[in-house]
Design an enzyme around this catalytic site. Structure first.
Site, short mmCIF file in Angstrom:
data_model
loop_
_atom_site.label_atom_id
_atom_site.label_comp_id
_atom_site.label_asym_id
_atom_site.label_seq_id
_atom_site.Cartn_x
_atom_site.Cartn_y
_atom_site.Cartn_z
N GLU A 1 0.85 -1.20 0.00
CA GLU A 1 0.00 0.00 0.00
C GLU A 1 0.89 1.25 0.00
OE1 GLU A 1 -1.99 1.04 3.74
OE2 GLU A 1 -1.40 -0.94 4.47
N CYS B 1 -3.30 -3.52 4.72
CA CYS B 1 -2.41 -4.55 5.27
C CYS B 1 -2.81 -5.96 4.85
CB CYS B 1 -2.39 -4.48 6.79
SG CYS B 1 -1.84 -2.90 7.40
N HIS C 1 -2.34 -9.91 12.44
CA HIS C 1 -1.75 -8.68 11.89
C HIS C 1 -1.35 -7.81 13.08
CE1 HIS C 1 -1.01 -4.93 10.05
NE2 HIS C 1 -2.10 -4.36 10.57
P1 HMG Z 1 -3.43 6.86 21.53
O1 HMG Z 1 -4.47 7.89 21.68
O2 HMG Z 1 -2.06 7.32 21.08
O3 HMG Z 1 -3.14 6.09 22.85
O4 HMG Z 1 -3.98 5.79 20.50
P2 HMG Z 1 -4.12 5.74 24.10
O5 HMG Z 1 -4.26 6.94 24.95
O6 HMG Z 1 -5.38 5.05 23.65
O7 HMG Z 1 -3.17 4.70 24.82
C1 HMG Z 1 -2.89 3.48 24.23
C2 HMG Z 1 -2.87 2.45 25.34
O8 HMG Z 1 -1.79 2.79 26.22
C3 HMG Z 1 -4.13 2.44 26.21
O9 HMG Z 1 -4.35 1.11 26.61
C4 HMG Z 1 -3.72 3.27 27.42
O10 HMG Z 1 -4.45 2.94 28.61
C5 HMG Z 1 -2.27 2.85 27.55
P3 HMG Z 1 -5.69 0.35 26.15
O11 HMG Z 1 -6.83 1.21 26.50
O12 HMG Z 1 -5.59 0.20 24.65
O13 HMG Z 1 -5.63 -0.97 26.87
N1 HMG Z 1 -1.43 3.83 28.26
C6 HMG Z 1 -0.52 3.50 29.18
N2 HMG Z 1 -0.13 2.30 29.67
C7 HMG Z 1 0.87 2.29 30.60
N3 HMG Z 1 1.48 3.43 31.07
C8 HMG Z 1 1.12 4.64 30.59
C9 HMG Z 1 0.08 4.71 29.61
N4 HMG Z 1 -0.51 5.72 28.94
C10 HMG Z 1 -1.44 5.17 28.12
N5 HMG Z 1 1.72 5.74 31.05
C11 HMG Z 1 -3.83 4.10 18.88
C12 HMG Z 1 -3.55 4.46 20.32
C13 HMG Z 1 -3.64 2.64 18.67
C14 HMG Z 1 -5.28 4.47 18.55
C15 HMG Z 1 -2.84 4.92 17.99
O14 HMG Z 1 -1.54 4.46 18.19
C16 HMG Z 1 -3.16 4.87 16.50
O15 HMG Z 1 -3.95 5.66 16.00
N6 HMG Z 1 -2.48 3.96 15.76
C17 HMG Z 1 -2.67 3.80 14.31
C18 HMG Z 1 -3.88 2.96 13.98
C19 HMG Z 1 -3.72 1.50 14.35
O16 HMG Z 1 -2.62 1.01 14.49
N7 HMG Z 1 -4.85 0.80 14.45
C20 HMG Z 1 -4.83 -0.62 14.74
C21 HMG Z 1 -5.99 -1.37 14.10
S1 HMG Z 1 -6.17 -0.99 12.37
C22 HMG Z 1 -4.89 -1.90 11.62
O17 HMG Z 1 -4.26 -2.69 12.22
C23 HMG Z 1 -4.61 -1.59 10.18
C24 HMG Z 1 -3.35 -0.79 9.92
O18 HMG Z 1 -2.21 -1.60 10.09
C25 HMG Z 1 -3.39 -0.17 8.52
C26 HMG Z 1 -3.64 -1.08 7.32
O19 HMG Z 1 -4.46 -2.00 7.33
O20 HMG Z 1 -3.03 -0.79 6.28
C27 HMG Z 1 -3.21 0.38 10.88
#
Ligand code: HMG
Length: 388
Positions: free
Chosen positions: A79, A111, A233
């Site tokens: 992609e 992906c 994935h």
């Molecule tokens: P975010 O807002 O950066 O982070 O988004 P958050 O505030 O939700 O925190 C993440 C986790 O860390 C949470 O845990 C927090 O509690 C924890 P959860 O609620 O998930 O259990 N946390 C802590 N833990 C310990 N100590 C601390 C602390 N602070 C927070 N101090 C998000 C996270 C994944 C949404 C972001 O990284 C993102 O947008 N990523 C990109 C999208 C993505 O990877 N999506 C995954 C599914 S889609 C997919 O896999 C397809 C893809 O590969 C693309 C394709 O297909 O081509 C992306």
């Protein structure tokens, strides 16, 4: 006759950005990354490394073990396409010096593309056992600076040789799949970086897993208990834990902590230090499992869950072949990971978001230390250098 993965090897870039450096820059607690999303480092490609050079680096050690003229198809999933018309597979074909008696095509669905290529390759080999197919999944994951996805970047390419009577994984007939038109992650043609609705994307991923699993069960009659190990994935390694918990809930399985770990943990080791490599990510996870599992995996049934945003998902299984250990390329995988150079945050910005230049005429500095590099673009023609 069985059909599947005869050889598998992955490649990544020569540089990484540590999430410790990233956390300092952003003023965030490091544990948000190391614990919250389960990531430590992101592989970062310099401007003279692209999906073609990564793919060539991944494929070279496979071709060195076979007659390269025996390759009848190159199926290149990505992609991070470098051209809207010419397939990245054609550039790769030239760089690797493959036979002209070869079909070459590029496939895309986020992906999921690598799994589509794998399934198509298996179908071609089943129809004609003379086929020898090079499946490539290669991507460079890029989000906007200061977006939620920035901590989940990375890059990598996987090359797989698909043949009859494979030495590593025999793919089993039947799978479960699912498509739904959703906007969780996408990259319009004019953008170099992806757009994402982060939290929504994880929900869609988990729903797709449930849907693909239910279809898998109705198609194959296989059960959760018949599967020994699971590779998902991996956009960030903690997603594996979320996915496996969700699948256990769907099937009503109550696993001990130890069993949960045995079924999933070895698959996360590489991705934790490489980051997301989109279409390659599931297969790098599979390499990670094979290279790092403490026990012999011969005859074990693997469940592979592929997810591509937008969205398409598939759950399939395969049986690890006895003797697989002898053909793993563990040493090369681990050496590449260890040999990477750390970047400062400023260096990462210059690699990933270079100052505006004429995209049709550019010469790149030499940063890529691999056997193949993108030396520049002249009159809109990409110029690759073969140093192998
Ligand atoms: P975010 O807002 O950066 O982070 O988004 P958050 O505030 O939700 O925190 C993440 C986790 O860390 C949470 O845990 C927090 O509690 C924890 P959860 O609620 O998930 O259990 N946390 C802590 N833990 C310990 N100590 C601390 C602390 N602070 C927070 N101090 C998000 C996270 C994944 C949404 C972001 O990284 C993102 O947008 N990523 C990109 C999208 C993505 O990877 N999506 C995954 C599914 S889609 C997919 O896999 C397809 C893809 O590969 C693309 C394709 O297909 O081509 C992306």
């Amino acid at each position: 006759m069985t059909v599947g993965i005869d050889l598998i090897h992955f490649a990544t870039a020569d540089y990484y950005l540590g999430l410790d450096t990233f956390a300092r820059e952003k003023g965030t607690e490091l544990e948000k990354y190391t614990v919250g999303i389960g990531q430590e480092k992101m592989s970062i490609a310099p401007p003279d490394e692209d999906i073609v050079t990564l793919a060539a680096k991944a494929a070279r050690p496979i071709l060195d073990q076979i007659d390269p003229n025996s390759i009848t198809n190159v199926l290149f999933a990505t992609e991070s396409g470098v051209d809207q018309s010419k397939s990245a597979g054609a550039y790769l074909h030239g760089l690797l010096g493959l036979s002209n008696r070869c079909r070459t095509v590029e496939l895309k669905h986020a992906c999921y593309g690598g799994t589509a290529a794998l399934q198509m390759a298996c179908a071609l080999v089943t129809a004609n056992p003379k086929e020898r197919i090079l499946v490539i999944a290669a991507d460079i994951a890029k989000y906007d600076v200061d977006s939620s996805g920035e901590a989940t970047q990375g890059c990598g390419a996987v090359a797989m040789l698909i043949t009859p009577d494979p030495r590593i994984l025999a793919i089993e007939p039947g799978s479960g799949y699912f498509t739904e038109d959703v906007m969780d992650f996408w990259r319009p043609n004019h953008r170099a970086t992806a757009l994402v609705d982060g939290k929504y994307s994880t929900k869609v991923y988990l729903n797709s897993l449930k849907q693909a699993w239910q279809h898998f069960v109705s198609e194959t009659g296989r059960s959760f208990e018949q599967i020994d190990a699971f590779c998902y994935h991996i956009p960030f390694s903690r997603m594996t834990e979320k996915a496996h918990k969700a699948l256990c809930k769907t099937v009503g399985a109550r696993l001990s902590k130890n069993t949960f770990q045995t079924q999933t943990q070895p698959g996360q080791i590489y991705n934790r230090v490489l980051g997301n490599s989109y279409s390659a990510s599931l297969f790098i996870g599979f390499c990670s499992f094979l290279d790092n599992a403490p026990d012999d995996l011969s005859h074990k049934r693997f469940g592979l869950f592929s997810y591509g945003s937008g969205c398409v998902a598939e759950f399939l299984t395969g049986i690890v072949q006895p003797g697989y250990e002898k053909v793993l390329m563990r040493g090369s995988h681990q050496k590449q990971i260890q040999a990477r150079t750390p970047l400062t945050y400023e260096q990462y910005l210059t690699f990933y978001y270079p100052a505006t230049q004429d995209p049709d005429n550019v010469t790149f500095d030499v940063n890529n230390r691999g056997p193949y590099r993108l030396s520049g673009i002249q009159h809109a023609i990409r110029r690759y250098q073969n140093r192998s």
